[in-house]
Design a protein around this motif. Structure first.
Motif, PDB file in Angstrom:
ATOM      1  N   PHE A  60       0.821  -1.497   0.417  1.00 18.37           N
ATOM      2  CA  PHE A  60      -0.650  -0.105   0.215  1.00 18.37           C
ATOM      3  C   PHE A  60       0.498   1.314  -0.543  1.00 18.37           C
ATOM      4  O   PHE A  60      -0.071   2.146   0.366  1.00 18.37           O
TER       5      PHE A  60
ATOM      6  N   VAL B  34     -11.376   9.295   8.160  1.00 16.99           N
ATOM      7  CA  VAL B  34     -12.092  10.274   8.313  1.00 16.99           C
ATOM      8  C   VAL B  34     -12.093  10.727   7.445  1.00 16.99           C
ATOM      9  O   VAL B  34     -11.349  11.494   6.095  1.00 16.99           O
ATOM     10  N   THR B  35     -13.122  11.904   7.317  1.00 16.07           N
ATOM     11  CA  THR B  35     -13.462  12.504   5.675  1.00 16.07           C
ATOM     12  C   THR B  35     -14.929  13.697   5.878  1.00 16.07           C
ATOM     13  O   THR B  35     -15.414  12.969   7.317  1.00 16.07           O
TER      14      THR B  35
ATOM     15  N   THR C 284      -4.441   3.207   8.602  1.00 16.00           N
ATOM     16  CA  THR C 284      -5.098   4.202   7.912  1.00 16.00           C
ATOM     17  C   THR C 284      -6.830   4.849   8.804  1.00 16.00           C
ATOM     18  O   THR C 284      -7.035   4.536   9.136  1.00 16.00           O
TER      19      THR C 284
HETATM   20  C1  LIG Z   1      -8.534  10.118   5.388  1.00 15.79           C
HETATM   21  S1  LIG Z   1      -9.374   9.591   4.231  1.00 15.79           S
HETATM   22  C2  LIG Z   1      -9.495  10.897   3.467  1.00 15.79           C
HETATM   23  C3  LIG Z   1     -10.420  11.169   2.196  1.00 15.79           C
HETATM   24  C4  LIG Z   1     -10.970  12.101   1.612  1.00 15.79           C
HETATM   25  N1  LIG Z   1      -9.827  12.108   0.381  1.00 15.79           N
HETATM   26  C5  LIG Z   1     -10.796  13.331   2.307  1.00 15.79           C
HETATM   27  O1  LIG Z   1      -9.487  14.528   1.952  1.00 15.79           O
HETATM   28  O2  LIG Z   1     -11.378  13.945   3.512  1.00 15.79           O
HETATM   29  C6  LIG Z   1      -8.086   8.554   3.309  1.00 15.79           C
HETATM   30  C7  LIG Z   1      -8.401   7.212   1.996  1.00 15.79           C
HETATM   31  O3  LIG Z   1      -6.971   6.959   1.990  1.00 15.79           O
HETATM   32  C8  LIG Z   1      -6.702   5.047   1.416  1.00 15.79           C
HETATM   33  N2  LIG Z   1      -6.265   5.061   0.752  1.00 15.79           N
HETATM   34  C9  LIG Z   1      -5.282   4.787   1.889  1.00 15.79           C
HETATM   35  N3  LIG Z   1      -3.752   3.876   1.282  1.00 15.79           N
HETATM   36  C10 LIG Z   1      -4.202   4.073  -0.619  1.00 15.79           C
HETATM   37  C11 LIG Z   1      -3.901   3.705  -1.336  1.00 15.79           C
HETATM   38  N4  LIG Z   1      -2.578   3.214  -1.456  1.00 15.79           N
HETATM   39  N5  LIG Z   1      -4.861   3.685  -2.707  1.00 15.79           N
HETATM   40  C12 LIG Z   1      -6.085   4.477  -2.690  1.00 15.79           C
HETATM   41  N6  LIG Z   1      -6.512   4.829  -1.483  1.00 15.79           N
HETATM   42  C13 LIG Z   1      -5.704   4.214  -0.224  1.00 15.79           C
HETATM   43  C14 LIG Z   1      -7.541   4.824   2.644  1.00 15.79           C
HETATM   44  O4  LIG Z   1      -8.126   3.836   2.562  1.00 15.79           O
HETATM   45  C15 LIG Z   1      -8.800   5.948   3.419  1.00 15.79           C
HETATM   46  O5  LIG Z   1     -10.245   5.939   2.772  1.00 15.79           O
END
Ligand SMILES: C[S@@+](CC[C@H](N)C(=O)[O-])C[C@H]1O[C@@H](n2cnc3c(N)ncnc32)[C@H](O)[C@@H]1O
Length: 293
Positions: free
Chosen positions: A32, A87-88, A84
């Motif tokens: 990841f 949160v959003t 991870t």
């Molecule tokens: C903190 S949330 C951010 C959501 C939104 N972009 C925001 O700023 O509110 C981070 C998201 O990134 C996704 N994520 C983490 N690693 C990832 C990867 N390698 N590829 C795609 N998504 C990933 C997680 O599953 C999570 O849903």
């Protein structure tokens, strides 16, 4: 790892050595792109101990063998979810949506009316509040958007969180983050009195898909706008640099990139973008040489 970097053994339910931690960190990095410093060992323990309990395992070595099983992709996703955060919220970092409305959407909507294809990508979209905020912004500026070729792609690595995003149903407590003028694009009287749903016009603009940002991207660009916010914070510096270049290549000429408040474009991609606001970038137009090429 030097001896100065070792940590005290954690004396708790499951033995968790620095070597166990290093192996978990390797899986998280290779699968990841996650960057887990040794200082995160207690956090990793507490998050993963739940998985060991749930899977009825007694050691982290058993958990690691599970992760190496090709039939255990779902456990890898659980590992990612545990390490991870999802949160959003709607219209998070509102200044991005202001820039979108004032600087980006007017030109895109003119192009759409002229028959152009407009594509927006929410990369790392979590439970959907980000892409639906984009859809509501598009509809706010352009209520008959559905008549044109405008689409929002929303991707995340975590299929469980995408299931929630597809349901498009949120607690009414989240309504206050959505500007009043956009409530007309919501279904406030849907079955459950505690929830509202995103209206059909906004839902129809968005399509969801599973995508790991550090693997291949089987998607069709170019994109006019990319939102990738609060995702790269988990990646190491090299993975981040590589990702910015890939976003640069996935954007249309003069496309826009919006990133999270604690993120910065780094590496060679810095030369490809100009800042148009806080953590908001526009790709530089390709320069035309004297021969006009
Ligand atoms: C903190 S949330 C951010 C959501 C939104 N972009 C925001 O700023 O509110 C981070 C998201 O990134 C996704 N994520 C983490 N690693 C990832 C990867 N390698 N590829 C795609 N998504 C990933 C997680 O599953 C999570 O849903």
């Amino acid at each position: 790892m030097t001896s100065a970097q070792t940590t005290k053994p954690v004396t708790s339910e499951f033995p968790f050595t620095d070597a166990d931690f290093a192996q978990i960190a390797n899986v998280a990095k290779s699968e990841f792109g996650l960057n887990l410093a040794l200082s995160k060992k207690p956090l990793v323990y507490s998050r993963l101990a739940k998985r060991l309990r749930l899977r009825k395992l007694s050691t982290f070595q058993e958990y690691l063998s599970l992760l190496s099983d090709i039939n255990e992709d779902a456990e890898k996703t659980e590992l990612l979810s545990a390490l991870t955060t999802n949160v959003t919220h709607f219209f998070r970092e509102f200044h991005h949506f202001e820039t979108l409305n004032t600087t980006v959407l007017p030109a895109l909507l003119t192009r759409a009316k002229n028959g152009d294809r407009i594509r927006i990508w929410s990369a790392g979209c979590s439970s959907g509040q980000e892409p639906y905020s984009l859809a509501l912004s598009v509809l706010g500026a352009f209520p008959d958007a559905s008549r044109y070729d405008i689409k929002i792609l929303a991707t995340d690595i975590d299929p469980n969180i995408l299931d929630r995003a597809c349901q498009a149903s949120y607690p009414k407590s989240e309504l206050e983050a959505i500007p009043d003028a956009m409530h007309r694009f919501l279904d406030l009287k849907s079955g459950d009195p505690n929830n509202f749903t995103i209206g059909e016009a906004a839902r129809n603009l968005v399509s969801f898909g599973v995508l790991n940002l550090i693997s291949d991207w089987p998607i069709k660009g170019p994109f006019d706008v990319i939102f990738c916010r609060n995702v790269t914070i988990y990646f190491d510096a090299e993975t981040q640099r590589h990702l910015w270049t890939r976003f640069q290549n996935a954007l249309s000429p003069s496309g826009h990139l919006f990133i999270g408040h604690s993120e910065r474009v780094t590496g060679t991609a810095t030369q490809a973008f100009r800042s148009i606001g806080v953590t908001s970038y526009q790709k530089n137009q390709p320069t035309v040489n004297a021969a006009g090429n």
